[in-house]
Structure formats: structure tokens, C-alpha cells
Design a protein around this motif. Structure first.
Motif, PDB file in Angstrom:
ATOM      1  N   ILE A  65       0.844  -1.187   0.000  1.00  0.00           N
ATOM      2  CA  ILE A  65       0.000   0.000   0.000  1.00  0.00           C
ATOM      3  C   ILE A  65       0.883   1.242   0.000  1.00  0.00           C
ATOM      4  CG2 ILE A  65      -1.822   1.252   1.218  1.00  0.00           C
ATOM      5  CD1 ILE A  65      -2.569  -1.436   2.541  1.00  0.00           C
ATOM      6  N   GLN A  66       0.639   2.144  -0.948  1.00  0.00           N
ATOM      7  CA  GLN A  66       1.362   3.412  -1.043  1.00  0.00           C
ATOM      8  C   GLN A  66       0.371   4.549  -0.817  1.00  0.00           C
ATOM      9  OE1 GLN A  66       3.254   3.390  -4.880  1.00  0.00           O
ATOM     10  NE2 GLN A  66       4.979   2.151  -4.180  1.00  0.00           N
ATOM     11  N   MET A  67       0.677   5.399   0.156  1.00  0.00           N
ATOM     12  CA  MET A  67      -0.175   6.539   0.478  1.00  0.00           C
ATOM     13  C   MET A  67       0.609   7.834   0.330  1.00  0.00           C
ATOM     14  SD  MET A  67      -2.468   5.286   3.759  1.00  0.00           S
ATOM     15  CE  MET A  67      -1.037   5.263   4.853  1.00  0.00           C
ATOM     16  N   SER A  68      -0.107   8.881  -0.036  1.00  0.00           N
ATOM     17  CA  SER A  68       0.509  10.194  -0.204  1.00  0.00           C
ATOM     18  C   SER A  68      -0.522  11.269   0.139  1.00  0.00           C
ATOM     19  CB  SER A  68       1.008  10.367  -1.643  1.00  0.00           C
ATOM     20  OG  SER A  68       1.484  11.679  -1.838  1.00  0.00           O
ATOM     21  N   TRP A  69      -0.095  12.289   0.885  1.00  0.00           N
ATOM     22  CA  TRP A  69      -0.987  13.387   1.274  1.00  0.00           C
ATOM     23  C   TRP A  69      -0.158  14.667   1.432  1.00  0.00           C
ATOM     24  CZ3 TRP A  69       0.649   9.468   4.382  1.00  0.00           C
ATOM     25  CH2 TRP A  69       1.380   9.828   5.537  1.00  0.00           C
ATOM     26  N   PRO A  70      -0.771  15.848   1.331  1.00  0.00           N
ATOM     27  CA  PRO A  70      -0.029  17.108   1.434  1.00  0.00           C
ATOM     28  C   PRO A  70       0.124  17.558   2.887  1.00  0.00           C
ATOM     29  CG  PRO A  70      -2.284  17.550   0.798  1.00  0.00           C
ATOM     30  CD  PRO A  70      -2.156  16.050   0.864  1.00  0.00           C
ATOM     31  N   ASN A  71       1.254  18.213   3.159  1.00  0.00           N
ATOM     32  CA  ASN A  71       1.511  18.853   4.448  1.00  0.00           C
ATOM     33  C   ASN A  71       1.853  20.318   4.159  1.00  0.00           C
ATOM     34  OD1 ASN A  71       2.700  19.810   6.925  1.00  0.00           O
ATOM     35  ND2 ASN A  71       3.012  17.678   7.525  1.00  0.00           N
ATOM     36  N   GLU A  72       0.929  21.187   4.481  1.00  0.00           N
ATOM     37  CA  GLU A  72       1.089  22.600   4.114  1.00  0.00           C
ATOM     38  C   GLU A  72       2.136  23.315   4.952  1.00  0.00           C
ATOM     39  OE1 GLU A  72      -2.712  24.417   4.294  1.00  0.00           O
ATOM     40  OE2 GLU A  72      -3.626  23.126   2.746  1.00  0.00           O
ATOM     41  N   PHE A  73       2.621  22.709   6.013  1.00  0.00           N
ATOM     42  CA  PHE A  73       3.608  23.380   6.886  1.00  0.00           C
ATOM     43  C   PHE A  73       5.040  23.009   6.541  1.00  0.00           C
ATOM     44  CE2 PHE A  73      -0.280  22.909   9.426  1.00  0.00           C
ATOM     45  CZ  PHE A  73      -0.520  24.231   9.750  1.00  0.00           C
ATOM     46  N   LEU A  74       5.246  22.015   5.711  1.00  0.00           N
ATOM     47  CA  LEU A  74       6.597  21.521   5.439  1.00  0.00           C
ATOM     48  C   LEU A  74       6.892  21.627   3.951  1.00  0.00           C
ATOM     49  CD1 LEU A  74       6.585  18.366   7.764  1.00  0.00           C
ATOM     50  CD2 LEU A  74       7.458  20.662   8.270  1.00  0.00           C
ATOM     51  N   THR A  75       7.166  22.839   3.492  1.00  0.00           N
ATOM     52  CA  THR A  75       7.532  23.071   2.095  1.00  0.00           C
ATOM     53  C   THR A  75       8.821  23.886   2.050  1.00  0.00           C
ATOM     54  OG1 THR A  75       6.181  25.081   1.992  1.00  0.00           O
ATOM     55  CG2 THR A  75       5.122  23.004   1.332  1.00  0.00           C
ATOM     56  N   TRP A  76       9.580  23.774   0.973  1.00  0.00           N
ATOM     57  CA  TRP A  76      10.805  24.543   0.793  1.00  0.00           C
ATOM     58  C   TRP A  76      11.134  24.645  -0.683  1.00  0.00           C
ATOM     59  CZ3 TRP A  76      10.845  19.445   2.287  1.00  0.00           C
ATOM     60  CH2 TRP A  76      11.626  18.568   1.531  1.00  0.00           C
ATOM     61  N   ASN A  77      12.010  25.542  -0.979  1.00  0.00           N
ATOM     62  CA  ASN A  77      12.502  25.722  -2.342  1.00  0.00           C
ATOM     63  C   ASN A  77      13.771  24.901  -2.492  1.00  0.00           C
ATOM     64  OD1 ASN A  77      13.175  26.562  -4.881  1.00  0.00           O
ATOM     65  ND2 ASN A  77      13.246  28.755  -4.408  1.00  0.00           N
ATOM     66  N   SER A  78      13.721  23.921  -3.336  1.00  0.00           N
ATOM     67  CA  SER A  78      14.856  23.000  -3.466  1.00  0.00           C
ATOM     68  C   SER A  78      16.116  23.705  -3.954  1.00  0.00           C
ATOM     69  CB  SER A  78      14.494  21.856  -4.428  1.00  0.00           C
ATOM     70  OG  SER A  78      14.164  22.373  -5.712  1.00  0.00           O
ATOM     71  N   SER A  79      15.986  24.812  -4.711  1.00  0.00           N
ATOM     72  CA  SER A  79      17.179  25.528  -5.210  1.00  0.00           C
ATOM     73  C   SER A  79      17.955  26.186  -4.066  1.00  0.00           C
ATOM     74  CB  SER A  79      16.763  26.571  -6.244  1.00  0.00           C
ATOM     75  OG  SER A  79      15.861  27.513  -5.677  1.00  0.00           O
ATOM     76  N   ASP A  80      17.291  26.443  -2.957  1.00  0.00           N
ATOM     77  CA  ASP A  80      17.980  27.031  -1.817  1.00  0.00           C
ATOM     78  C   ASP A  80      18.784  25.996  -1.036  1.00  0.00           C
ATOM     79  OD1 ASP A  80      16.824  29.422  -2.495  1.00  0.00           O
ATOM     80  OD2 ASP A  80      15.150  29.201  -1.070  1.00  0.00           O
ATOM     81  N   PHE A  81      18.596  24.737  -1.348  1.00  0.00           N
ATOM     82  CA  PHE A  81      19.293  23.670  -0.618  1.00  0.00           C
ATOM     83  C   PHE A  81      19.988  22.719  -1.591  1.00  0.00           C
ATOM     84  CE2 PHE A  81      15.838  25.163   2.014  1.00  0.00           C
ATOM     85  CZ  PHE A  81      16.425  25.314   3.257  1.00  0.00           C
ATOM     86  N   CYS A  82      20.672  23.335  -2.571  1.00  0.00           N
ATOM     87  CA  CYS A  82      21.485  22.579  -3.539  1.00  0.00           C
ATOM     88  C   CYS A  82      20.657  21.560  -4.307  1.00  0.00           C
ATOM     89  CB  CYS A  82      22.650  21.894  -2.838  1.00  0.00           C
ATOM     90  SG  CYS A  82      23.684  23.001  -1.850  1.00  0.00           S
ATOM     91  N   GLY A  83      19.395  21.876  -4.599  1.00  0.00           N
ATOM     92  CA  GLY A  83      18.544  20.970  -5.364  1.00  0.00           C
ATOM     93  C   GLY A  83      17.964  19.832  -4.549  1.00  0.00           C
ATOM     94  N   LEU A  84      18.071  19.877  -3.242  1.00  0.00           N
ATOM     95  CA  LEU A  84      17.523  18.821  -2.382  1.00  0.00           C
ATOM     96  C   LEU A  84      15.996  18.931  -2.351  1.00  0.00           C
ATOM     97  CD1 LEU A  84      18.111  16.511  -0.379  1.00  0.00           C
ATOM     98  CD2 LEU A  84      18.231  18.225   1.433  1.00  0.00           C
TER      99      LEU A  84
END
Length: 445
Positions: free
Chosen positions: A82-101
Motif C-alpha cells: 500500500i502506497q499513500m501520499s498526502w499534502p503537508n502545508e507546513f513543510l515546504t521549501w525551495n529546493s534551489s535554496d538547498f542545492c537541489g535537495l
């Protein structure tokens, strides 16, 4: 001078650039998300900034194997991923600010996880393996994987066993969040899920996966609406083994019983042969009893097949007993009549032997009345010789084969009963096979 100044400026620029090299570690990202510190709110609350926002949970179930179908317990044991996925509005970031992470793993206990359960689940907790970590994407989407040896209840329809197809539902729902707070969807459509599951399936046993269909349906509980995601799994049984060990032997036994009508009654083997066939069918019925549940409402077709053959062979045994009784009764009547005739002949001979000597024997026979040769037997002796010849002829006829005797009333009746029953038996046999073919092999569930 100018060249020296340019060189110093270049070295200073390199030093400044090297001192401002960005930190590309996971720790920097976790500190940015404020996850290393104790933040219990992220693990206990639904991760939305506005509580009226509906959380869209995407759930895909992959079927890795069909381990067992228990007809008596009405359960399906399978291996699912079983694979589940849901959004978390408090945990987002810009990957370019962290070397593409753009992805980081976070312990399960640190993040909110939807309380999704399977309504048909009958397995123990030890068969569920949940990953220790969630995958957190830069978009704020959380992914979770669950591997489980799932034992789910399934209402099995065994009417067409072993040519049956089963439809088992696996229903995912939340026990806490209502329809307007948590909505269930799938990433992939049911066609992709069925093809991928069939491709990656490790074991199927005696079952074949036909298809998987996914539907959604709200359900009501305590006056509240909840969302359900239903996986309808269709599987079909591989019937070859049951055909070899049950259906073909039963058919052969019925054909043998039909052929036993050509065994002659005088040999005394017909009844014993039919009883042997009846006992063989009884053994197959015992084998069938261990396979099918005793709680089935409708009698399966294979049980009808076995019971019908058992009944037909049983009636055939009774018919053979009646025919043998009529033949034996006919022989008894014939022997009684023959003994009466022999007794009558013996009585006549005794009467002749005890007759008084007539005048002829005293020498008083008149010559003018005797026209026979002198050596011809006397009248009493002549009659005695005739009776002896008749008795010898009767004894000789009695020693001949009974088949050459003209059948009497009861033997004729036995032949008529046997012929009529054979015709009825053959017509019933053919009609039964046609009925079984139409209802067993052609008609769907």
C-alpha cells in the motif's frame, strides 16, 4: 602596479566565494523546517493551515500474491503493498535554496499519519509492516509505504465450484475524519493497477487474477459521512486438479454403472459390481466434504453432481436386486413344477409295478387275439419301458443349459423391467449431462 592590484582583487574574490559556500546538508533543511526540535503539533493535527481545507489522500494498492482462499472460513489471504501520499502545508521549501535537495526522510512518529483501516481486515497485527520513515517532498507532499500479509473476509460464492470466480472487496476508510475533511483517491487508474499487479505478482497458487476495479462510495456511521475507497478484486480458480480427481472419476463410475447392464444376471457379478461402484462414489463424497464449507446456503453444482450420480447408482443397485429376485423366483417355480412331474411319473410307475397279474400272464391268452411277435414285451413291461424312457429324457433336458429353456412369466418380467430401466437410465444420464453442461460451464455466476 595595475597587474598586481588585479591579482589581489581576484584572490580576494575567490576567498569571499569560498567562504560563502552554501550548506547542502540534511540538517540545515531539517532546521529550516523546525523538525529537530520537539514539535508535537505536526504529529497530532491534520497538516492544513485552514481547517476547512479537505486533505486529499492518494492511495494505491498493489497485489503481490494470492496466498490462500479458505472456503470454510470465507477468507482471502493475500500479500499487498500500500502506497499513500498526502499534502503537508507546513513543510515546504525551495529546493534551489538547498542545492537541489527535494526529498528528505523523516521518522514516522514526527509527522501526522491518516488513520486508514481496512474494513474486511481479519489478520493479526504482526502481519503488518509499516515503514519507519516517511518521505517528505519539497512540495510538502508526504509518502508512506505499508507492506502487509492481508487476511480479509470475503463472501465466497461456491455454486460453480471448481469453475467459480470470486469477487472480494478491500475497503479503505478513515475511522476519524469525515468526508469533508479527508477524501480518498488513487494515483493510478484500475487498469494500470491490475496490469502492474499481474506483472509483479510472485505467487497465485490455484487462483488467477482477472482484474481490479476501484470505486469510491461514502458511508454513514453515527450520523456522519465517511469516505470509502473500494478495491474490487476478481479472481478465478484453476479447475484442472479438481477435474482430474473428482469430476472425471465420477463420470467414469457412472459410465461403468451404465455398462454393467450388459452383464448377464446368471453370472452373479452384476450386483457386486454395482455395489463396488456405489462405495467408490461414497469415497469421493467424503473427499468433497473436506473441501466445501457446511454453511453454504445454495448447494454447489459439484455436490449436486455427486449426489445425483450416487442416487442413480443406488437406484440401479435396487433394480438389479429386483431383477435377480424375479429370476431366482422363476427358477424356484420351475424346479417345483419339475419335481411335481417327476413325482407323478414315479407314482405311475409304482402303480404299474403293483398291478395284479392278468389272465394273459397265466397262459390264458387267446391265440387268436395276439397279433404281436412272440418276443415282443408284454403290455405292462412295454408301458414301464416307455415311462423309463420319458423320465430319462426329462433328466437329460434338465441337464441342458438353462439359457435354452423357454423363459417363463417371471423371467420375462425380469427382462422387461431390466430393459425399461436401462432406457430410462440412459435418457436420464444424457439429460443430466446436458443440464450440468449448461448450468455449470456456460452460465456465469
Amino acid at each position: 602596479m595595475s597587474a598586481a592590484m588585479r591579482t589581489l582583487a581576484f584572490l580576494a574574490l575567490i576567498g569571499i566565494s569560498s567562504s560563502q559556500t552554501p550548506d547542502c546538508s540534511y540538517l540545515r533543511l531539517l532546521n529550516h523546517l523546525n523538525l529537530p526540535t520537539t514539535n508535537s503539533a505536526l504529529s497530532i493535527m491534520r497538516p492544513v493551515k485552514n481547517w476547512t481545507t479537505t486533505t486529499i489522500l492518494k492511495l494505491d494498492m498493489w497485489l503481490y500474491g494470492i496466498l490462500e482462499v479458505d472456503e470454510k472460513c470465507q477468507t482471502l489471504t493475500s500479500h499487498v503493498w500500500i502506497q499513500m501520499s498526502w499534502p503537508n502545508e507546513f513543510l515546504t521549501w525551495n529546493s534551489s535554496d538547498f542545492c537541489g535537495l527535494d526529498m528528505v526522510t523523516v521518522p514516522r512518529s514526527m509527522l501526522w499519519t491518516p488513520d486508514i483501516v481496512i474494513q474486511e481486515d481479519a489478520s493479526d497485527s504482526g502481519s503488518i509492516h509499516k515503514g519507519d520513515y516517511h518521505s517528505l517532498m519539497s512540495s510538502g507532499r508526504v509518502r508512506s509505504n505499508i507492506r502487509q500479509r492481508l487476511t480479509s473476509t470475503c463472501r465466497l460464492n461456491l455454486y460453480r465450484f471448481p469453475f467459480d470466480e470470486q469477487h472480494c472487496n478491500i475497503t479503505f476508510t478513515s475511522t476519524t475524519y469525515q468526508e469533508d475533511l479527508l477524501k480518498l483517491e488513487t494515483y493510478n487508474n484500475d487498469t494500470v493497477l491490475a496490469k502492474v499487479s499481474e506483472h509483479i505478482m510472485i505467487t497465485q497458487g490455484e487462483w488467477q487474477l482477472e482484474n481490479i476495479k476501484v470505486t469510491t462510495d461514502p458511508w454513514f456511521h453515527d450520523g456522519e459521512n465517511f469516505y470509502k475507497l473500494i478495491y474490487m478484486v476478481k479472481i478465478s480458480r484453476k479447475p484442472l486438479l479438481y477435474v482430474v480427481i473428482l469430476i472425471i472419476p465420477l463420470f467414469y463410475l457412472l459410465v461403468l454403472d451404465l455398462a454393467s447392464f450388459f452383464i448377464h444376471e446368471a453370472r452373479g457379478e452384476k450386483l457386486s459390481f454395482k455395489v463396488t461402484v456405489l462405495l467408490s462414489i461414497s469415497v469421493l463424497l467424503l473427499i468433497l466434504q473436506d473441501m466445501l464449507p457446511s454453511t453454504e446456503d445454495a448447494l454447489p453444482m459439484i455436490a449436486t453432481f455427486c449426489v445425483s450420480i450416487f442416487t442413480m447408482v443406488g437406484l440401479s443397485v435396487l433394480e438389479a436386486m429386483v431383477v435377480i429376485f424375479l429370476i431366482d423366483f422363476d427358477d424356484f417355480i420351475g424346479k417345483k413344477v419339475q419335481s411335481c412331474d417327476n413325482a407323478h411319473v414315479d407314482t405311475q410307475m409304482d402303480v404299474i409295478q403293483n398291478e395284479p397279474v392278468g389272465a394273459e400272464e397265466k397262459g390264458e391268452v387267446k391265440a387268436e387275439k395276439s397279433y404281436l411277435p412272440l418276443d415282443w414285451p408284454k403290455d405292462g413291461d412295454l408301458l414301464k419301458l416307455i415311462l423309463e424312457e420319458v423320465r430319462a429324457a426329462r433328466q437329460e433336458v434338465g441337464k441342458q443349459d438353462k439359457v435354452k429353456k423357454k423363459p417363463s412369466y417371471y423371467r420375462k418380467l425380469a427382462e422387461i423391467v431390466d430393459s425399461v430401466f436401462f432406457g430410462i437410465y440412459l435418457l436420464t444420464f444424457l439429460s443430466f449431462l446436458v443440464w450440468m453442461y449448461v448450468n455449470w460451464f456456460r452460465n456465469p455466476n
